[in-house]
Design a protein around this motif. Structure first.
Motif, PDB file in Angstrom:
ATOM      1  N   ARG A 256      -5.275   3.861  10.649  1.00  0.00           N
ATOM      2  CA  ARG A 256      -5.133   3.068   9.419  1.00  0.00           C
ATOM      3  C   ARG A 256      -6.513   2.836   8.816  1.00  0.00           C
ATOM      4  NH1 ARG A 256      -1.060  -1.949   8.516  1.00  0.00           N
ATOM      5  NH2 ARG A 256       0.333  -0.172   8.878  1.00  0.00           N
ATOM      6  N   MET A 257      -6.612   3.021   7.494  1.00  0.00           N
ATOM      7  CA  MET A 257      -7.898   2.933   6.799  1.00  0.00           C
ATOM      8  C   MET A 257      -7.778   2.079   5.539  1.00  0.00           C
ATOM      9  SD  MET A 257      -8.501   7.010   7.087  1.00  0.00           S
ATOM     10  CE  MET A 257      -6.736   7.193   6.806  1.00  0.00           C
ATOM     11  N   GLN A 258      -8.876   1.431   5.217  1.00  0.00           N
ATOM     12  CA  GLN A 258      -8.984   0.669   3.967  1.00  0.00           C
ATOM     13  C   GLN A 258      -9.946   1.416   3.040  1.00  0.00           C
ATOM     14  OE1 GLN A 258     -11.520  -3.019   3.431  1.00  0.00           O
ATOM     15  NE2 GLN A 258      -9.480  -3.968   3.484  1.00  0.00           N
ATOM     16  N   VAL A 259      -9.509   1.640   1.806  1.00  0.00           N
ATOM     17  CA  VAL A 259     -10.305   2.424   0.858  1.00  0.00           C
ATOM     18  C   VAL A 259     -10.563   1.584  -0.385  1.00  0.00           C
ATOM     19  CG1 VAL A 259     -10.482   4.581  -0.428  1.00  0.00           C
ATOM     20  CG2 VAL A 259      -9.190   4.528   1.720  1.00  0.00           C
ATOM     21  N   GLN A 260     -11.823   1.535  -0.800  1.00  0.00           N
ATOM     22  CA  GLN A 260     -12.221   0.752  -1.969  1.00  0.00           C
ATOM     23  C   GLN A 260     -11.757   1.440  -3.267  1.00  0.00           C
ATOM     24  OE1 GLN A 260     -13.521  -2.355  -1.781  1.00  0.00           O
ATOM     25  NE2 GLN A 260     -13.173  -2.058   0.422  1.00  0.00           N
ATOM     26  N   GLY A 285      -7.064  -3.141  -6.463  1.00  0.00           N
ATOM     27  CA  GLY A 285      -7.147  -1.687  -6.346  1.00  0.00           C
ATOM     28  C   GLY A 285      -7.530  -1.166  -4.993  1.00  0.00           C
ATOM     29  N   VAL A 286      -7.752  -2.065  -4.029  1.00  0.00           N
ATOM     30  CA  VAL A 286      -8.036  -1.627  -2.659  1.00  0.00           C
ATOM     31  C   VAL A 286      -6.741  -1.093  -2.044  1.00  0.00           C
ATOM     32  CG1 VAL A 286      -8.825  -2.312  -0.366  1.00  0.00           C
ATOM     33  CG2 VAL A 286      -9.894  -3.307  -2.407  1.00  0.00           C
ATOM     34  N   ILE A 287      -6.810   0.069  -1.393  1.00  0.00           N
ATOM     35  CA  ILE A 287      -5.598   0.643  -0.809  1.00  0.00           C
ATOM     36  C   ILE A 287      -5.716   0.734   0.711  1.00  0.00           C
ATOM     37  CG2 ILE A 287      -5.057   1.971  -2.889  1.00  0.00           C
ATOM     38  CD1 ILE A 287      -6.111   4.476  -1.423  1.00  0.00           C
ATOM     39  N   ILE A 288      -4.549   0.729   1.352  1.00  0.00           N
ATOM     40  CA  ILE A 288      -4.454   0.932   2.800  1.00  0.00           C
ATOM     41  C   ILE A 288      -3.679   2.220   3.025  1.00  0.00           C
ATOM     42  CG2 ILE A 288      -3.676   0.000   5.007  1.00  0.00           C
ATOM     43  CD1 ILE A 288      -5.839  -1.689   3.702  1.00  0.00           C
ATOM     44  N   LEU A 289      -4.280   3.128   3.812  1.00  0.00           N
ATOM     45  CA  LEU A 289      -3.663   4.414   4.112  1.00  0.00           C
ATOM     46  C   LEU A 289      -3.434   4.564   5.601  1.00  0.00           C
ATOM     47  CD1 LEU A 289      -5.901   6.791   1.949  1.00  0.00           C
ATOM     48  CD2 LEU A 289      -3.639   5.918   1.349  1.00  0.00           C
ATOM     49  N   GLU A 290      -2.472   5.410   5.948  1.00  0.00           N
ATOM     50  CA  GLU A 290      -2.243   5.762   7.351  1.00  0.00           C
ATOM     51  C   GLU A 290      -2.091   7.266   7.484  1.00  0.00           C
ATOM     52  OE1 GLU A 290      -0.017   1.968   9.519  1.00  0.00           O
ATOM     53  OE2 GLU A 290       1.068   3.847   9.167  1.00  0.00           O
ATOM     54  N   ILE A 291      -2.626   7.801   8.571  1.00  0.00           N
ATOM     55  CA  ILE A 291      -2.403   9.193   8.939  1.00  0.00           C
ATOM     56  C   ILE A 291      -2.072   9.254  10.427  1.00  0.00           C
ATOM     57  CG2 ILE A 291      -3.855  10.196   7.133  1.00  0.00           C
ATOM     58  CD1 ILE A 291      -6.102  10.460   9.163  1.00  0.00           C
TER      59      ILE A 291
END
Length: 333
Positions: A256-260, A285-291
């Motif tokens: 899990r990552m936080q992207v500005q 506009g900050v997003i949270i992604l998962e891979i």
């Protein structure tokens, strides 16, 4: 109608039916025959409406001389020309042009002798029609990379995999002083960031061995029985991997990552991995992604390359590894 693989299979069945002129082909008989063949191929059955569409498309696209006729009270279908078959249709000049376009793209994959062989095939096809295809300017261009060492082995490895040939090779990893000679059964070639790798079996091993082509010192075919690939499925082996490094005990993890906001559009339009999912978008506009991937060197390098605008939230081990890499970089400057 798009000329997809499923459609191609169906018209091949229909073509075979119409060439069997000893049988009367009603629409129901055709539908039954097509669906039986599709079921045997593991493909979904089609409806009567789809069959009518296929017959129409065969007439329009392949100029198939399909005609309706009456046999008693039955409405039947056949080729009006008994010698016709879609398998006998020559390539058109335009279609040879499409092959040239594909070859122009393939030619940009450095190191394959195969493109020269394809050039000869296409030239022969051009000679079968009235005129050659006009020369076209380049439409697609890939990034020009410095030619990686080891690329000279591509053709030999490709032919060995295709011909199921055992290789005797000498290999020298970066972290060792001496090279090692051993027998190798190659199964798959894989490219990652302009570096080529071969995946196969070392003689006597029960797990895949991945070799970088730029560390191969020499190779030659040897007369020995080739062991077929029962170690991995080439279609799925790298599904949860960034790059090629996959240790024997590697475990797929949820990253899990936080992207500005300023980096988010780039990561969304060019995903880090095919498993990428958008979990959350904040009001700022900050997003949270998962891979879902294996934690390996290539993953860490890729995340590091995206800079500090991307932060790993979990798993803890990867987060700590990224933190240590940033600290080491800071100390270097």
């Amino acid at each position: 109608m798009p000329l997809n693989k499923s459609f191609q299979r169906r018209i091949e069945v229909l073509d075979a039916c119409f060439r069997r002129r000893q049988r009367i082909w009603t629409i129901d008989a055709l539908l039954q025959e097509v669906n039986e063949k599709l079921e045997g191929m593991g493909v979904s059955k089609i409806s009567r409406r789809s069959l009518y569409d296929d017959l129409k498309e065969m007439s329009l696209t392949y100029d198939a001389p399909i005609e309706k006729y009456q046999s008693g009270k039955l409405t039947c279908y056949r080729y009006s020309n008994p010698d016709f078959s879609i398998r006998n249709l020559p390539l058109k000049q335009e279609e040879v042009g499409y092959l040239r376009d594909a070859l122009d793209i393939l030619r940009q994959v450095q190191g394959f002798q195969l493109t020269k062989e394809l050039e000869t095939v296409i030239a022969k096809l051009e000679n079968t029609i009235a005129t050659s295809v006009e020369k076209r300017h380049q439409i697609i261009q890939f990034e020009v990379e410095t030619l990686a060492t080891g690329i000279q082995w591509l053709d030999d490895l490709f032919n060995a995999i295709k011909g199921k040939t055992v290789l005797g090779l000498r290999y020298k990893p970066f972290n060792r002083e001496d090279a090692t000679d051993y027998e190798y059964h190659p199964y798959l070639l894989k490219e990652y960031r302009n570096r080529w790798f071969v995946i196969g079996r070392k003689e006597g091993r029960s797990s895949p061995t991945i070799l970088a082509l730029d560390r191969i010192m020499k190779l030659k075919p040897i007369q020995k029985s080739f062991e077929p690939n029962d170690l991995f499925d080439p279609e799925t082996y790298f599904n949860n991997v960034v790059g090629v490094t996959l240790m024997k005990d590697a475990v797929t993890e949820q990253v899990r990552m936080q992207v500005q906001p300023d980096l988010a559009p780039y990561v969304l339009t060019k995903p880090i991995h095919s498993s990428q999912r958008l979990i959350k978008t904040s009001s700022k506009g900050v997003i949270i992604l998962e891979i879902m991937v294996v934690n390996n060197y290539e993953l860490r390098s890729l995340l590091l390359g995206l800079g500090p605008r991307l932060k790993v939230l979990k798993p803890k081990e990867l987060r700590e590894q990224m933190k240590a890499m940033y600290q080491e970089g800071l100390e270097a400057y």
